[in-house]
Scaffold this active site. Structure first.
Site, short mmCIF file in Angstrom:
data_model
loop_
_atom_site.label_atom_id
_atom_site.label_comp_id
_atom_site.label_asym_id
_atom_site.label_seq_id
_atom_site.Cartn_x
_atom_site.Cartn_y
_atom_site.Cartn_z
N ASP A 163 0.82 -1.21 0.00
CA ASP A 163 0.00 0.00 0.00
C ASP A 163 0.85 1.26 0.00
O ASP A 163 2.07 1.21 0.20
CB ASP A 163 -0.97 0.00 1.21
CG ASP A 163 -0.32 -0.48 2.50
OD1 ASP A 163 0.93 -0.47 2.58
OD2 ASP A 163 -1.05 -0.87 3.42
N ASN A 172 -7.64 -2.32 14.44
CA ASN A 172 -9.03 -2.63 14.06
C ASN A 172 -9.10 -3.86 13.15
O ASN A 172 -10.14 -4.11 12.54
CB ASN A 172 -9.67 -1.41 13.36
CG ASN A 172 -8.95 -1.05 12.07
OD1 ASN A 172 -7.97 -1.67 11.70
ND2 ASN A 172 -9.46 -0.03 11.38
N HIS A 204 -7.35 -4.38 10.38
CA HIS A 204 -7.08 -4.22 8.94
C HIS A 204 -5.80 -4.95 8.54
O HIS A 204 -4.89 -5.13 9.35
CB HIS A 204 -7.05 -2.73 8.52
CG HIS A 204 -5.86 -1.94 8.95
ND1 HIS A 204 -5.93 -0.61 9.30
CD2 HIS A 204 -4.54 -2.26 9.07
CE1 HIS A 204 -4.73 -0.16 9.60
NE2 HIS A 204 -3.87 -1.14 9.47
N GLU A 247 -9.75 -1.81 5.44
CA GLU A 247 -10.38 -1.51 6.71
C GLU A 247 -11.61 -2.41 6.90
O GLU A 247 -12.09 -3.01 5.93
CB GLU A 247 -10.81 -0.03 6.73
CG GLU A 247 -9.67 0.96 6.48
CD GLU A 247 -8.73 1.13 7.68
OE1 GLU A 247 -8.70 0.27 8.59
OE2 GLU A 247 -7.99 2.14 7.69
C1 F6R Z 1 1.47 -1.28 6.14
C2 F6R Z 1 0.19 -1.96 6.29
C3 F6R Z 1 -0.60 -1.88 7.54
C4 F6R Z 1 0.23 -2.15 8.79
C5 F6R Z 1 -0.64 -2.03 10.04
C6 F6R Z 1 0.17 -2.22 11.31
O1 F6R Z 1 2.01 -1.50 4.85
O2 F6R Z 1 -0.23 -2.56 5.35
O3 F6R Z 1 -1.67 -2.80 7.47
O4 F6R Z 1 0.80 -3.43 8.70
O5 F6R Z 1 -1.28 -0.80 10.06
O6 F6R Z 1 1.05 -1.15 11.43
P1 F6R Z 1 2.19 -1.14 12.56
O7 F6R Z 1 3.14 -2.21 12.19
O8 F6R Z 1 2.79 0.24 12.45
O9 F6R Z 1 1.50 -1.39 13.85
#
Ligand code: F6R
Length: 250
Positions: free
Chosen positions: A74, A143, A145, A150
């Site tokens: 992403d 959450n 995701h 989401e």
């Molecule tokens: C990032 C991504 C997100 C993160 C998630 C956890 O490329 O796809 O889904 O893996 O938001 O983020 P952290 O590791 O910062 O807790």
């Protein structure tokens, strides 16, 4: 390192550092056995130590990443690649430059593309033309995701532009000067795209991820809970530290 398997797909390591080493070893051995592999990558806080260990193995243990093709999950819409909070910038700093990836082989969605919908289709095509992702690394949001899918995202969703949830904007504001600076939209691989990877490794550390992990592994498998999609994958591994595993089985 003590890494007992508590179910076929869940590994609980002794610490977050051990979890990062465990995941790095999974990635490194995949690269060593298939140097031209297609690797799916994530950003965020969770993989930073994984990437540090890959860099160490590149420098000290002959890990050759030069023929790996990578696809990131992403990118924020509206951030140029030189912006310090763009995911392209993150990947350059935390992995690609230091671990000897060839930049022509690395793909991060372009959040500045003039026609984002068209670009999203091209990103999908690029993945399939490359032969599909061999191993996809994932983190998880509080959450539930995965990538920026989401809650509410369809299990069959493909690469597309999405609105970020308020919770995600707040969680990611720690990387920006203020919450107002966090982009509201992103381009993300879909859940359907991710499920096509031949192997998935999801890593989570810390107590703040415990509820999301319990829901993902033991909750209902539906769009309210995007990470529960892993229950539908035959070759997914979830690597945790003890706090992230603390609500499993309760
Ligand atoms: C990032 C991504 C997100 C993160 C998630 C956890 O490329 O796809 O889904 O893996 O938001 O983020 P952290 O590791 O910062 O807790």
């Amino acid at each position: 390192m003590n890494t007992p398997m508590i179910s076929p797909n869940v590994v609980v390591c002794d610490s977050s550092a051990d979890a990062a080493r465990y995941v790095a070893d999974l990635l490194a051995s995949a690269i060593r056995s298939q140097p031209e592999m297609i690797l799916g990558l994530a950003t965020g806080g969770t993989p930073v130590d994984v990437y540090r260990e890959l860099i160490r193995q590149h420098r000290e243990a002959d890990l050759d990443c030069s023929r790996v093709t990578s696809f990131n999950l992403d990118e924020y819409v509206g951030l140029p690649s030189a912006h310090p909070q763009s995911y392209r910038y993150f990947m350059q700093q935390h992995l690609f430059k230091e671990a000897g990836f060839s930049s022509a082989n690395t793909h991060v969605p372009d959040g500045m593309a003039a026609d984002l919908d068209q670009y999203a289709k091209q990103y999908e095509q690029l993945i399939s033309q490359s032969g599909g992702i061999d191993l996809q690394l994932l983190g998880i949001g509080h959450n539930g995701h995965i990538a920026f899918n989401e809650p509410g995202s369809a299990m069959e969703s493909r690469t597309r532009v999405v609105e970020l949830a308020e919770e995600t904007i707040n969680a990611n504001s720690r990387f920006f000067e203020s919450t107002d600076e966090v982009p509201r939209r992103a381009i993300t691989m879909g859940i359907g795209t991710i499920l096509e990877a031949r192997k998935i490794v999801l890593m989570a550390t810390g107590e703040s991820k415990a509820a999301a992990i319990a829901d993902a592994l033991e909750g209902v498998c539906d769009p309210s809970n995007p990470a529960s999609a892993l229950q539908r994958h035959a070759n997914a591994v979830v690597v945790l530290d003890p706090p992230a595993a603390s609500r499993l089985g309760s």
